[in-house]
Every structure is written in structure tokens, then in C-alpha cells.
Scaffold this active site. Structure first.
Site, PDB file in Angstrom:
ATOM      1  N   PHE A 102       0.836  -1.187   0.000  1.00 25.37           N
ATOM      2  CA  PHE A 102       0.000   0.000   0.000  1.00 25.37           C
ATOM      3  C   PHE A 102       0.880   1.250   0.000  1.00 25.37           C
ATOM      4  O   PHE A 102       2.003   1.244   0.500  1.00 25.37           O
ATOM      5  CB  PHE A 102      -0.930  -0.016   1.219  1.00 25.37           C
ATOM      6  N   ASP A 173       6.578  -3.528   8.725  1.00 22.66           N
ATOM      7  CA  ASP A 173       5.216  -3.127   8.379  1.00 22.66           C
ATOM      8  C   ASP A 173       4.354  -4.379   8.480  1.00 22.66           C
ATOM      9  O   ASP A 173       4.350  -5.234   7.597  1.00 22.66           O
ATOM     10  CB  ASP A 173       5.179  -2.544   6.967  1.00 22.66           C
ATOM     11  N   HIS A 176      -0.767  -6.126   7.688  1.00 20.70           N
ATOM     12  CA  HIS A 176      -1.542  -7.304   7.269  1.00 20.70           C
ATOM     13  C   HIS A 176      -1.348  -8.489   8.209  1.00 20.70           C
ATOM     14  O   HIS A 176      -1.912  -9.551   7.949  1.00 20.70           O
ATOM     15  CB  HIS A 176      -1.094  -7.757   5.875  1.00 20.70           C
ATOM     16  N   GLN A 199      -7.391  -0.433  10.379  1.00 16.92           N
ATOM     17  CA  GLN A 199      -8.345   0.051   9.376  1.00 16.92           C
ATOM     18  C   GLN A 199      -9.416  -1.003   9.115  1.00 16.92           C
ATOM     19  O   GLN A 199      -9.242  -2.178   9.464  1.00 16.92           O
ATOM     20  CB  GLN A 199      -7.561   0.413   8.098  1.00 16.92           C
ATOM     21  N   LYS A 202      -8.828  -4.684   8.009  1.00 15.95           N
ATOM     22  CA  LYS A 202      -7.764  -5.452   8.638  1.00 15.95           C
ATOM     23  C   LYS A 202      -8.300  -6.574   9.521  1.00 15.95           C
ATOM     24  O   LYS A 202      -9.429  -6.550   9.986  1.00 15.95           O
ATOM     25  CB  LYS A 202      -6.849  -4.539   9.449  1.00 15.95           C
ATOM     26  N   ARG A 231       4.543  15.630  24.615  1.00 13.01           N
ATOM     27  CA  ARG A 231       4.644  15.627  26.073  1.00 13.01           C
ATOM     28  C   ARG A 231       5.578  14.509  26.553  1.00 13.01           C
ATOM     29  O   ARG A 231       5.787  13.508  25.864  1.00 13.01           O
ATOM     30  CB  ARG A 231       3.265  15.432  26.707  1.00 13.01           C
ATOM     31  N   TYR A 238       1.046  21.543  29.623  1.00 12.74           N
ATOM     32  CA  TYR A 238       1.415  22.411  28.514  1.00 12.74           C
ATOM     33  C   TYR A 238       2.915  22.474  28.284  1.00 12.74           C
ATOM     34  O   TYR A 238       3.433  23.440  27.727  1.00 12.74           O
ATOM     35  CB  TYR A 238       0.838  23.823  28.717  1.00 12.74           C
ATOM     36  N   ARG A 248      -3.617  10.471  19.126  1.00 10.32           N
ATOM     37  CA  ARG A 248      -4.209   9.513  20.057  1.00 10.32           C
ATOM     38  C   ARG A 248      -5.496   8.907  19.499  1.00 10.32           C
ATOM     39  O   ARG A 248      -6.256   9.573  18.809  1.00 10.32           O
ATOM     40  CB  ARG A 248      -4.516  10.205  21.393  1.00 10.32           C
TER      41      ARG A 248
END
Length: 410
Positions: A102, A173, A176, A199, A202, A231, A238, A248
Site C-alpha cells: 500500500f 510493516d 496485514h 483500518q 484489517k 509531552r 502544557y 491519540r
């Protein structure tokens, strides 16, 4: 195997289908629904602290994969990007990738201002060919991204040997490859880091989402910071120490993934067994060659079941026409990628929108013959949900192929 005579008239011409089962995806039950509903009722949908249900799922996934750490994020593309940045790539560095995968495997390399270097795939597995890696290494090479394509393990021993000799990082990767194994190790846990996608298509899904796993303390600290707007645990709300963004996932995704993870082992076992059975059936058909599973002990995730098609044994029927006939017979299948990644406009037209790729880089001169044949003439994909069927379903897949062959050669 069922040896009853096949229906002579093709379904594409109005005959009955050889494959009559439908294969829904995703699979869920009321426990999935209730888990999500519980989060909805709680009002705690987000994940500002990377805690709660999200942290719980990360711990579950790390344990499942056998790694110290798992860092969730919004999708598999971002998980690759986090891993690349954490591995210390700099603008202009080269990253070795396969051309049969992909787009995200290569486009994230552009996003971090690095240069994708495409090398050909092995003709028997369609995974990155270790024999081609060493010749592609230059003084600017920093990372190898082997893709466990379709859920089939790459030759990790050979790839890691090369990486160690040239001091390169390896990012698997595994988009799959949920649940797949290489010599007893979960894919994604073998290199420096492993990237997953959740996704909608999957084998483990929450619609969208991603994960990167690692055993490396330093990589974990960087990736964990990058996905949470830079962070660090010792900082204030902050305080932003690194150039990260909000990558996230939500509590809703996390609880859904936790429920889906409970099914993964059994589903992977079924797909693996069905894949072996389909190999035995298709090996009897002239002009159909199942991909090799390699030469070491593996567990295949079969996100895709892939076989090589030889049109000379089907009266020169083009692959696209062959796949259309199989689809009409009820087989959930595809002709796969129309061309290798380096032929995509983003590479051919140099639309990479980053400053660090030398002008001399010219993807119009790249040619990987095995990947070209796979795209144009050979590769046929059967989708993962179909590999969860019964043995009779698997037999009907072979029946459909035999039926098409008998019809076109009549």
C-alpha cells in the site's frame, strides 16, 4: 473434496454461482456493542492522558505480541511515521521499501523528508527480496521496511543479518500480519519496531487506528511523546518537549479493539488452516500457483490469500477478465494493485512536496520486473474474511476457478 460435476454455465453469463456463502466483515456480537455503549454512557470518550481503556488495550496488545511496549495512534500510516522519526532518520536519508504494498509504506518516507528506495520482491512470496537489499544500500541508507505482505512473514533472519552488518534499523510493516508468526515470534516484534493498522479491512479492526510496538526503551519514549503532542511523563500538561501532534485514539476504539483481540487467535488459526487446505487444492490446477510460505516455521495471517495466475492455461484470458468471472461466481477476490508503487503519480511526477530529495532521484527509471508481473498478469487476491469459511467453502473457491478454466478452455 467435493468432486460433483461443476455447473457448466458461468455465473457471469447467467449460471448459478459456485460460491454461495457470503462472508461479512467485521464480525461482532453484543459484547462489542455493550463495551462501546459503556464508554458512551460514561461520557469519557476521549483519551487526553493516554490512560484508561487505551492504556489497557496497549498493555493487552504488547503482551499478545510479546513486546515491552505498544503505542496506539490514529492509523497505521502514522505508526510507521512515528517509528521512522524515532529511529533517527534525517532529511535526505534513504529507506528501503518494496514496490508491492500500500502507498503508505512509501509515502510516510516522503513525509519525513526521506527517499524511498524501491527494491524488487521475491517471485515466490511477493515479500521484499533479501538478495536485492544489499545492492541497494548506500552511505545514506538508514532503515529497511520489510512488509509482511498479505500476512506472510518476510525472511527476517536474512533481513536482520543485513541490517546488523550495515548498522541499519528495521521497521516491520505488519499492517496485514496481526497474529502471524515467524519461528514462534509474533510479526512486528522481531525488528526495532513493528507497525500495525486497525483500518476497516484489517484482521483486527476498529474502523481506523494504528499501533507501533517495540522492546527498545529509547524508541518507546520518543514515539510515546510524538503521538501525544510532544509531552513527556515528567512534564506538565502544557510542556511540549518534542515536535509531536495529537495522534491519540479514543476510548471507544480501544474497548472495541480489546473485544476484537479476544477473537484474533482463533480467527488466525482458522485462516492459517484454510490457507494450507486451499494451497493443496489449487496446487492441483494447471496454471494456478499458490505463493510459497517460505522455508521456516510460520503462522500465516492470510489478510489476503494470493495465488499466481498463468493466462496461457486459461486460453490467454486476461487477469482482469478472469477475476471478474471469479467475482461473479461469488468469490470475494481482486486483481490487486494495478501497478507498482513507483509508477504512482506522486513518484512519477515528483509531487513529493518535501525539500530533501535530491533532484537526481528519478522514479521513471525504476523497474522491478517481479512486481510488474504481479500487478499486470499474475497476482490474484482472495480477501481475509473468506478465509474464515468452512472447508466446504474453501473447496467451492477451487471449484469456481476450475469452472472458469473449463469454460474458457472449452
Amino acid at each position: 473434496m467435493n468432486k460433483t460435476p461443476l455447473i457448466e454455465q458461468l455465473a457471469i453469463d447467467g449460471g448459478e454461482k459456485a460460491v454461495t456463502t457470503t462472508f461479512p466483515w467485521p464480525i461482532y456480537d453484543e459484547q462489542d456493542v455493550e463495551a462501546v455503549a459503556h464508554i458512551v454512557r460514561s461520557g469519557q470518550w476521549g483519551n487526553p492522558d493516554c490512560a484508561g481503556a487505551v492504556a489497557d488495550f496497549e498493555q493487552q496488545f504488547a503482551k499478545y505480541c510479546g513486546t515491552k511496549y505498544a503505542i496506539s495512534c490514529v492509523n497505521g500510516s502514522v505508526s510507521l511515521r512515528l517509528a521512522l522519526i524515532a529511529c533517527g532518520v534525517r532529511p535526505g536519508d534513504e529507506v528501503i521499501v518494496p514496490p508491492y504494498t500500500f502507498i503508505a509504506t512509501a509515502s510516510v518516507v516522503l513525509e519525513v523528508n526521506c527517499v524511498p528506495v524501491f527494491i524488487d520482491i521475491d517471485p515466490d512470496t511477493y515479500n521484499l527480496d533479501p538478495k536485492a537489499i544489499e545492492a541497494a544500500i548506500t552511505e545514506r541508507t538508514k532503515v529497511i521496511i520489510p512488509v509482511h505482505f498479505a500476512g506472510l512473514a518476510c525472511d527476517m533472519d536474512a533481513i536482520l543479518d543485513i541490517a546488523h552488518r550495515y548498522n541499519l534499523r528495521v521497521i516491520e510493516d505488519a499492517a496485514h500480519a496481526h497474529g502471524a508468526e515467524y519461528k514462534g515470534q509474533k510479526l512486528g516484534s522481531i525488528g526495532d519496531a513493528g507497525s500495525f493498522s486497525f483500518q476497516s479491512s484489517k484482521n483486527l479492526t476498529s474502523g481506523e487506528g494504528g499501533m507501533v510496538i517495540t522492546n527498545d526503551d529509547a524508541l518507546y519514549q520518543i514515539m510515546n511523546s510524538l503521538r501525544n503532542v510532544g509531552r513527556l511523563p515528567e512534564g506538565q500538561w502544557y510542556d511540549h518537549f518534542n515536535p509531536g501532534c495529537n495522534y491519540r485514539i479514543t476510548q471507544l476504539q480501544a474497548v472495541l479493539l480489546s473485544e476484537q483481540l479476544k477473537r484474533l487467535n482463533e480467527q488466525t488459526r482458522i485462516r492459517n488452516e484454510n490457507g494450507l487446505y486451499l494451497d493443496s487444492l489449487l496446487s492441483e490446477l494447471d496454471g494456478i500457483t499458490p505463493l510459497s510460505r517460505g522455508h521456516v516455521t510460520i503462522r500465516h495471517a492470510y489478510h489476503l490469500y494470493i495465488f499466481r495466475y498463468d493466462p496461457t492455461k486459461f486460453n490467454q484470458l486476461p487477469k482482469q477478465a478472469f477475476v471478474a468471472m471469479l467475482a461473479a461466481e461469488g468469490l470475494p477476490c481482486s486483481a490487486g494493485y494495478p501497478h507498482p508503487l513507483y509508477r504512482q503519480p506522486v513518484f512519477q511526477q515528483k509531487n513529493w512536496m518535501c525539500y530533501a530529495i535530491p533532484d537526481a532521484v528519478d522514479y521513471s527509471q525504476v523497474y522491478c520486473p517481479v512486481a510488474e508481473r504481479a500487478c499486470a498478469d499474475e497476482a490474484v487476491w482472495i480477501f481475509q474474511q473468506a478465509m474464515l469459511g468452512t472447508r466446504r467453502d474453501i473447496e467451492s473457491f477451487a471449484d469456481a476457478i476450475r469452472k472458469v478454466q473449463q469454460a474458457v478452455n472449452k
